[in-house]
Design a protein around this motif. Structure first.
Motif, PDB file in Angstrom:
ATOM      1  N   MET A   1      -3.059  61.091  -9.754  1.00 41.02           N
ATOM      2  CA  MET A   1      -3.891  62.157  -9.680  1.00 41.02           C
ATOM      3  C   MET A   1      -3.573  63.341  -8.554  1.00 41.02           C
ATOM      4  O   MET A   1      -3.089  62.998  -7.465  1.00 41.02           O
ATOM      5  CB  MET A   1      -5.497  61.807  -8.991  1.00 41.02           C
ATOM      6  N   LYS A   2      -3.634  64.633  -9.093  1.00 46.36           N
ATOM      7  CA  LYS A   2      -3.077  65.737  -8.320  1.00 46.36           C
ATOM      8  C   LYS A   2      -4.390  66.006  -7.460  1.00 46.36           C
ATOM      9  O   LYS A   2      -4.154  66.805  -6.229  1.00 46.36           O
ATOM     10  CB  LYS A   2      -2.826  66.997  -8.996  1.00 46.36           C
ATOM     11  N   ARG A   3      -5.452  65.478  -7.528  1.00 43.62           N
ATOM     12  CA  ARG A   3      -6.807  65.696  -6.638  1.00 43.62           C
ATOM     13  C   ARG A   3      -7.324  64.457  -6.554  1.00 43.62           C
ATOM     14  O   ARG A   3      -7.492  63.687  -7.654  1.00 43.62           O
ATOM     15  CB  ARG A   3      -7.501  66.811  -7.342  1.00 43.62           C
ATOM     16  N   ALA A   4      -8.142  64.173  -5.514  1.00 41.86           N
ATOM     17  CA  ALA A   4      -9.012  62.897  -5.275  1.00 41.86           C
ATOM     18  C   ALA A   4     -10.309  63.391  -6.385  1.00 41.86           C
ATOM     19  O   ALA A   4     -10.821  64.286  -6.269  1.00 41.86           O
ATOM     20  CB  ALA A   4      -9.383  62.908  -4.075  1.00 41.86           C
ATOM     21  N   LEU A   5     -10.612  62.174  -6.940  1.00 49.15           N
ATOM     22  CA  LEU A   5     -11.826  62.079  -7.620  1.00 49.15           C
ATOM     23  C   LEU A   5     -13.173  61.786  -6.674  1.00 49.15           C
ATOM     24  O   LEU A   5     -13.053  60.780  -6.071  1.00 49.15           O
ATOM     25  CB  LEU A   5     -11.915  61.109  -8.738  1.00 49.15           C
ATOM     26  N   SER A   6     -13.986  62.668  -6.677  1.00 47.76           N
ATOM     27  CA  SER A   6     -15.028  62.698  -5.614  1.00 47.76           C
ATOM     28  C   SER A   6     -16.514  62.106  -6.324  1.00 47.76           C
ATOM     29  O   SER A   6     -16.733  62.445  -7.671  1.00 47.76           O
ATOM     30  CB  SER A   6     -15.380  63.749  -4.918  1.00 47.76           C
ATOM     31  N   TYR A   7     -17.366  61.495  -5.623  1.00 45.52           N
ATOM     32  CA  TYR A   7     -18.797  61.122  -5.946  1.00 45.52           C
ATOM     33  C   TYR A   7     -19.540  61.938  -4.862  1.00 45.52           C
ATOM     34  O   TYR A   7     -19.353  61.095  -3.720  1.00 45.52           O
ATOM     35  CB  TYR A   7     -18.924  59.895  -6.292  1.00 45.52           C
ATOM     36  N   LYS A   8     -20.284  62.718  -5.176  1.00 47.30           N
ATOM     37  CA  LYS A   8     -21.130  63.392  -4.041  1.00 47.30           C
ATOM     38  C   LYS A   8     -22.716  62.993  -4.326  1.00 47.30           C
ATOM     39  O   LYS A   8     -23.090  63.412  -5.522  1.00 47.30           O
ATOM     40  CB  LYS A   8     -20.883  64.921  -4.215  1.00 47.30           C
ATOM     41  N   SER A   9     -23.335  62.505  -3.435  1.00 48.94           N
ATOM     42  CA  SER A   9     -24.874  62.002  -3.978  1.00 48.94           C
ATOM     43  C   SER A   9     -25.526  63.570  -3.738  1.00 48.94           C
ATOM     44  O   SER A   9     -25.344  64.289  -3.095  1.00 48.94           O
ATOM     45  CB  SER A   9     -25.283  61.168  -2.482  1.00 48.94           C
ATOM     46  N   PRO A  10     -26.455  63.506  -4.792  1.00 46.66           N
ATOM     47  CA  PRO A  10     -26.995  64.748  -5.179  1.00 46.66           C
ATOM     48  C   PRO A  10     -28.064  65.688  -4.074  1.00 46.66           C
ATOM     49  O   PRO A  10     -28.341  66.767  -4.074  1.00 46.66           O
ATOM     50  CB  PRO A  10     -28.153  64.387  -6.046  1.00 46.66           C
ATOM     51  N   ARG A  11     -28.356  64.685  -3.143  1.00 42.98           N
ATOM     52  CA  ARG A  11     -29.301  65.424  -2.121  1.00 42.98           C
ATOM     53  C   ARG A  11     -28.884  65.706  -0.432  1.00 42.98           C
ATOM     54  O   ARG A  11     -28.567  66.581   0.063  1.00 42.98           O
ATOM     55  CB  ARG A  11     -30.511  64.393  -2.005  1.00 42.98           C
ATOM     56  N   TYR A  12     -28.398  64.566  -0.010  1.00 39.35           N
ATOM     57  CA  TYR A  12     -28.427  64.388   1.589  1.00 39.35           C
ATOM     58  C   TYR A  12     -26.891  64.612   2.083  1.00 39.35           C
ATOM     59  O   TYR A  12     -26.645  64.542   3.295  1.00 39.35           O
ATOM     60  CB  TYR A  12     -28.928  63.207   1.971  1.00 39.35           C
ATOM     61  N   SER A  13     -25.836  64.490   1.371  1.00 39.29           N
ATOM     62  CA  SER A  13     -24.419  64.318   1.565  1.00 39.29           C
ATOM     63  C   SER A  13     -23.522  65.154   0.953  1.00 39.29           C
ATOM     64  O   SER A  13     -23.792  66.016   0.045  1.00 39.29           O
ATOM     65  CB  SER A  13     -23.956  62.835   1.486  1.00 39.29           C
ATOM     66  N   PHE A  14     -22.404  65.498   1.411  1.00 35.63           N
ATOM     67  CA  PHE A  14     -21.300  66.026   0.621  1.00 35.63           C
ATOM     68  C   PHE A  14     -20.863  65.527  -0.347  1.00 35.63           C
ATOM     69  O   PHE A  14     -20.471  64.335  -0.339  1.00 35.63           O
ATOM     70  CB  PHE A  14     -20.267  66.643   1.566  1.00 35.63           C
TER      71      PHE A  14
END
Length: 237
Positions: free
Chosen positions: A224-237
């Motif tokens: 991957m040329k970028r990290a795959l992120s999972y961002k919670s929808p409300r309280y976090s980045f």
């Protein structure tokens, strides 16, 4: 609050710096401990200042004497609490020093020798940010073809790995914010949609509600040329 948001941003940028190094040369990191040390190093650049904690004597009385001042940094590795439950230990955690209590034995204190006999401390994961690191070096495929059923089946190694991942997320639910860093030397997940589906499924199996709101996750792999992120929808980045 503003301070929590700053901490979340520092963690996110630290992971992105880690990903850049990992993408360029993944075998710099041969073990999970290597990744843990790298994240620790990146975070200490922005969280290195030591701050005062609450100090109490053996009877629980709060000590206000300047001579009993104890300082600690926000960032720690494998930090236990007074309850000493191994399931509470995240690989890394960022505490709020002003909410941490240190207990001392006042009668053995010596100002001349700069000795403060700390015998225990207490901090609350619910005030803190936990970071768990999962490192895959050994699992090279998630599915295998069965000649008996003439179908693909999920490998036992991948099932066991997923179970351990589930346990880590349950651990992170004890924290105010949780971060999962999944480092995969074999690039088993190849797209954002596949990553999102996978982490959503694991979160759902860990008791969906709270983890869904507080967890952030990153997937790092060499391809991957970028990290795959999972961002919670409300309280976090």
């Amino acid at each position: 609050n503003e301070n929590t948001n700053k901490i979340q941003w520092k963690i996110r940028t630290a992971i992105q710096r880690l990903h850049k190094k990992y993408h360029q040369n993944p075998w710099i990191f041969m073990t999970e401990a290597d990744v843990q040390c790298a994240i620790y190093y990146e975070l200490t650049k922005s969280t290195s200042k030591a701050r005062k904690v609450i100090v109490r004597d053996v009877n629980g009385k709060k000590m206000r004497d300047w001579g009993y001042q104890i300082l600690t940094k926000p960032l720690h590795a494998e930090l236990s609490s007074s309850r000493r439950k191994a399931t509470e230990y995240a690989d890394l955690c960022l505490i709020v020093p002003s909410k941490v209590e240190f207990w001392i034995k006042k009668t053995k204190f010596s100002r001349g020798n700069k000795e403060t006999p700390v015998w225990n401390w207490n901090w609350n994961p619910e005030d803190s940010t936990g970071i768990e690191i999962k490192f895959n070096r050994w699992i090279i495929k998630t599915k295998a073809y069965s000649r008996n059923t003439k179908r693909e089946r999920i490998t036992e190694k991948w099932k066991n790995y997923r179970y351990r991942l589930l346990e880590d997320i349950k651990k992170l639910k004890r924290y105010k914010r949780g971060w999962l860093i999944f480092v995969d030397q074999h690039s088993l997940i190849t797209s954002y949609n596949q990553w999102r589906e996978f982490i959503d499924e694991v979160i759902r199996d860990s008791n969906y509600g709270y983890a869904k709101k507080t967890l952030n996750a990153y997937y790092l792999c060499p391809k991957m040329k970028r990290a795959l992120s999972y961002k919670s929808p409300r309280y976090s980045f």
